[in-house]
Scaffold this motif. Structure first.
Motif, PDB file in Angstrom:
ATOM      1  N   HIS A 195      13.108  52.294  25.456  1.00 28.93           N
ATOM      2  CA  HIS A 195      12.235  53.104  24.609  1.00 28.93           C
ATOM      3  C   HIS A 195      12.953  54.325  24.049  1.00 28.93           C
ATOM      4  CE1 HIS A 195       8.837  50.612  25.735  1.00 28.93           C
ATOM      5  NE2 HIS A 195       9.253  50.705  26.969  1.00 28.93           N
ATOM      6  N   ASP A 196      14.266  54.182  23.790  1.00 33.34           N
ATOM      7  CA  ASP A 196      15.019  55.243  23.124  1.00 33.34           C
ATOM      8  C   ASP A 196      14.946  54.983  21.626  1.00 33.34           C
ATOM      9  OD1 ASP A 196      16.666  57.196  22.240  1.00 33.34           O
ATOM     10  OD2 ASP A 196      18.401  56.636  23.443  1.00 33.34           O
ATOM     11  N   ASP A 197      13.826  55.405  21.022  1.00 31.55           N
ATOM     12  CA  ASP A 197      13.601  55.127  19.603  1.00 31.55           C
ATOM     13  C   ASP A 197      14.635  55.793  18.706  1.00 31.55           C
ATOM     14  OD1 ASP A 197      11.438  53.681  20.352  1.00 31.55           O
ATOM     15  OD2 ASP A 197       9.925  55.038  19.532  1.00 31.55           O
ATOM     16  N   ASN A 198      15.232  56.877  19.173  1.00 26.25           N
ATOM     17  CA  ASN A 198      16.120  57.651  18.320  1.00 26.25           C
ATOM     18  C   ASN A 198      17.298  56.820  17.811  1.00 26.25           C
ATOM     19  OD1 ASN A 198      16.830  60.199  17.093  1.00 26.25           O
ATOM     20  ND2 ASN A 198      18.511  60.307  18.557  1.00 26.25           N
ATOM     21  N   VAL A 199      17.907  56.023  18.695  1.00 25.74           N
ATOM     22  CA  VAL A 199      19.074  55.227  18.305  1.00 25.74           C
ATOM     23  C   VAL A 199      18.694  54.223  17.223  1.00 25.74           C
ATOM     24  CG1 VAL A 199      20.767  53.537  19.085  1.00 25.74           C
ATOM     25  CG2 VAL A 199      20.242  55.524  20.508  1.00 25.74           C
ATOM     26  N   ILE A 200      17.607  53.476  17.443  1.00 25.86           N
ATOM     27  CA  ILE A 200      17.163  52.486  16.457  1.00 25.86           C
ATOM     28  C   ILE A 200      16.769  53.173  15.160  1.00 25.86           C
ATOM     29  CG2 ILE A 200      15.394  50.780  15.909  1.00 25.86           C
ATOM     30  CD1 ILE A 200      17.255  49.666  17.897  1.00 25.86           C
ATOM     31  N   ASN A 201      15.980  54.228  15.250  1.00 25.00           N
ATOM     32  CA  ASN A 201      15.493  54.908  14.043  1.00 25.00           C
ATOM     33  C   ASN A 201      16.627  55.441  13.186  1.00 25.00           C
ATOM     34  OD1 ASN A 201      12.895  54.389  14.908  1.00 25.00           O
ATOM     35  ND2 ASN A 201      12.539  56.450  15.703  1.00 25.00           N
ATOM     36  N   VAL A 202      17.615  56.050  13.825  1.00 19.75           N
ATOM     37  CA  VAL A 202      18.719  56.638  13.070  1.00 19.75           C
ATOM     38  C   VAL A 202      19.556  55.562  12.401  1.00 19.75           C
ATOM     39  CG1 VAL A 202      20.885  57.906  13.272  1.00 19.75           C
ATOM     40  CG2 VAL A 202      18.846  58.772  14.399  1.00 19.75           C
ATOM     41  N   HIS A 203      19.860  54.477  13.113  1.00 20.89           N
ATOM     42  CA  HIS A 203      20.645  53.402  12.509  1.00 20.89           C
ATOM     43  C   HIS A 203      19.882  52.739  11.365  1.00 20.89           C
ATOM     44  CE1 HIS A 203      23.346  53.785  15.964  1.00 20.89           C
ATOM     45  NE2 HIS A 203      24.211  53.065  15.270  1.00 20.89           N
ATOM     46  N   MET A 204      18.581  52.555  11.539  1.00 23.40           N
ATOM     47  CA  MET A 204      17.792  51.934  10.485  1.00 23.40           C
ATOM     48  C   MET A 204      17.729  52.856   9.259  1.00 23.40           C
ATOM     49  SD  MET A 204      16.386  49.055   9.997  1.00 23.40           S
ATOM     50  CE  MET A 204      16.089  48.451  11.661  1.00 23.40           C
ATOM     51  N   ARG A 205      17.539  54.151   9.479  1.00 23.67           N
ATOM     52  CA  ARG A 205      17.492  55.100   8.372  1.00 23.67           C
ATOM     53  C   ARG A 205      18.819  55.136   7.628  1.00 23.67           C
ATOM     54  NH1 ARG A 205      17.192  59.704  11.040  1.00 23.67           N
ATOM     55  NH2 ARG A 205      15.038  59.231  11.624  1.00 23.67           N
ATOM     56  N   ARG A 206      19.909  55.131   8.379  1.00 27.09           N
ATOM     57  CA  ARG A 206      21.232  55.191   7.766  1.00 27.09           C
ATOM     58  C   ARG A 206      21.524  53.917   6.965  1.00 27.09           C
ATOM     59  NH1 ARG A 206      25.350  56.273  12.196  1.00 27.09           N
ATOM     60  NH2 ARG A 206      25.391  54.016  12.326  1.00 27.09           N
ATOM     61  N   LEU A 207      21.121  52.771   7.511  1.00 23.78           N
ATOM     62  CA  LEU A 207      21.308  51.507   6.801  1.00 23.78           C
ATOM     63  C   LEU A 207      20.516  51.500   5.501  1.00 23.78           C
ATOM     64  CD1 LEU A 207      22.306  48.589   6.558  1.00 23.78           C
ATOM     65  CD2 LEU A 207      20.402  47.902   8.054  1.00 23.78           C
ATOM     66  N   ARG A 208      19.273  51.947   5.557  1.00 22.23           N
ATOM     67  CA  ARG A 208      18.450  51.984   4.349  1.00 22.23           C
ATOM     68  C   ARG A 208      19.033  52.923   3.299  1.00 22.23           C
ATOM     69  NH1 ARG A 208      12.606  52.120   7.440  1.00 22.23           N
ATOM     70  NH2 ARG A 208      12.073  49.904   7.194  1.00 22.23           N
ATOM     71  N   GLU A 209      19.589  54.045   3.732  1.00 18.34           N
ATOM     72  CA  GLU A 209      20.179  54.988   2.777  1.00 18.34           C
ATOM     73  C   GLU A 209      21.342  54.360   2.023  1.00 18.34           C
ATOM     74  OE1 GLU A 209      21.141  58.263   5.274  1.00 18.34           O
ATOM     75  OE2 GLU A 209      19.137  59.156   5.178  1.00 18.34           O
TER      76      GLU A 209
END
Length: 234
Positions: A195-209
């Protein structure tokens, strides 16, 4: 496991402890204590992984990370104090692959180093669901070449980190599948999800950018709120 490591840590006691422990595990280490020397060493030798403290003299760790990532996809593991959540998140956005909070267990550090190098060295053979690697994939205006780890958009190459590439390839290979964060963590990080959402969220945000024209209104990877993610372009 073998590997050549660049340890960038301004505290001599911590860097010596890390180097001694990892050398017992079979790694070769180059230790530096400031950001400028770190870049000189990185440009003069080949490294399999970088251990990077963020609080460095002469040139801070985030700038070192930015400059290394501009020229290499080498795995980078951030060493961060527990109160440095903002810096850890920024480091992941810039291109770090993972982070470990201080104080840390040498056993845990060695395990993370081994996992990161294994993922990088076996990257060309990474196929969690036994799909052929040789087929060039396409979706919308994106072309994904798994053999050469390249992504093109409108015939212009997009530079992705290893994990960003794995995430995108996973979605494109399985266009109808919905992935929860736990599934993504197991498939891309090869670890159980805590449940470490930060790692997934950051990678997903960076990929989308990198791949989206409008990251706030994604076309390629869409969020299903409360469930996970799926490929948007069919």
């Amino acid at each position: 496991m073998e590997g050549n490591l660049l340890i960038i840590e301004d505290d001599p006691e911590i860097s010596e402890m890390i180097a001694n422990y990892l050398e017992k595990e079979g790694y070769q280490s180059t230790v530096v204590h400031d950001g400028e020397e770190a870049l000189r060493q990185f440009e003069s030798k080949r490294f399999d992984l970088v251990l990077l403290d963020l609080m460095l003299p002469k040139l801070n760790g985030l700038e070192v990370l930015r400059r290394i990532r501009a020229q290499s996809q080498v795995p980078i593991l951030i060493l961060s104090a527990k109160d440095g959540e903002a810096d850890k998140a920024l480091g992941l956005r810039i291109g770090a692959d993972d982070y470990i909070a201080k104080p840390f267990s040498p056993i845990e550090l060695a395990a993370r180093v081994e996992a990161s190098i294994r993922r990088a060295t076996q990257y060309s053979n990474t196929d969690h669901e036994n799909e052929p690697e040789s087929q060039v994939l396409s979706v919308g205006e994106l072309i994904i070449d798994p053999d050469n780890f390249k992504v093109l958009k409108r015939n212009k190459e997009i530079k992705l980190t290893a994990k960003e590439f794995q995430i995108l390839k996973l979605f494109v290979q399985h266009p109808t599948r919905v992935y929860t964060k736990a599934m993504l963590y197991r498939l891309v990080w090869n670890e159980e999800y805590y449940h470490d959402d930060n790692v997934i969220n950051v990678h997903m945000r960076r990929l989308r950018e990198k791949i989206e024209d409008d990251p706030s209104n994604p076309r390629y990877i869409c969020t299903l709120w409360g469930i996970g993610y799926r490929l948007g372009e069919q």
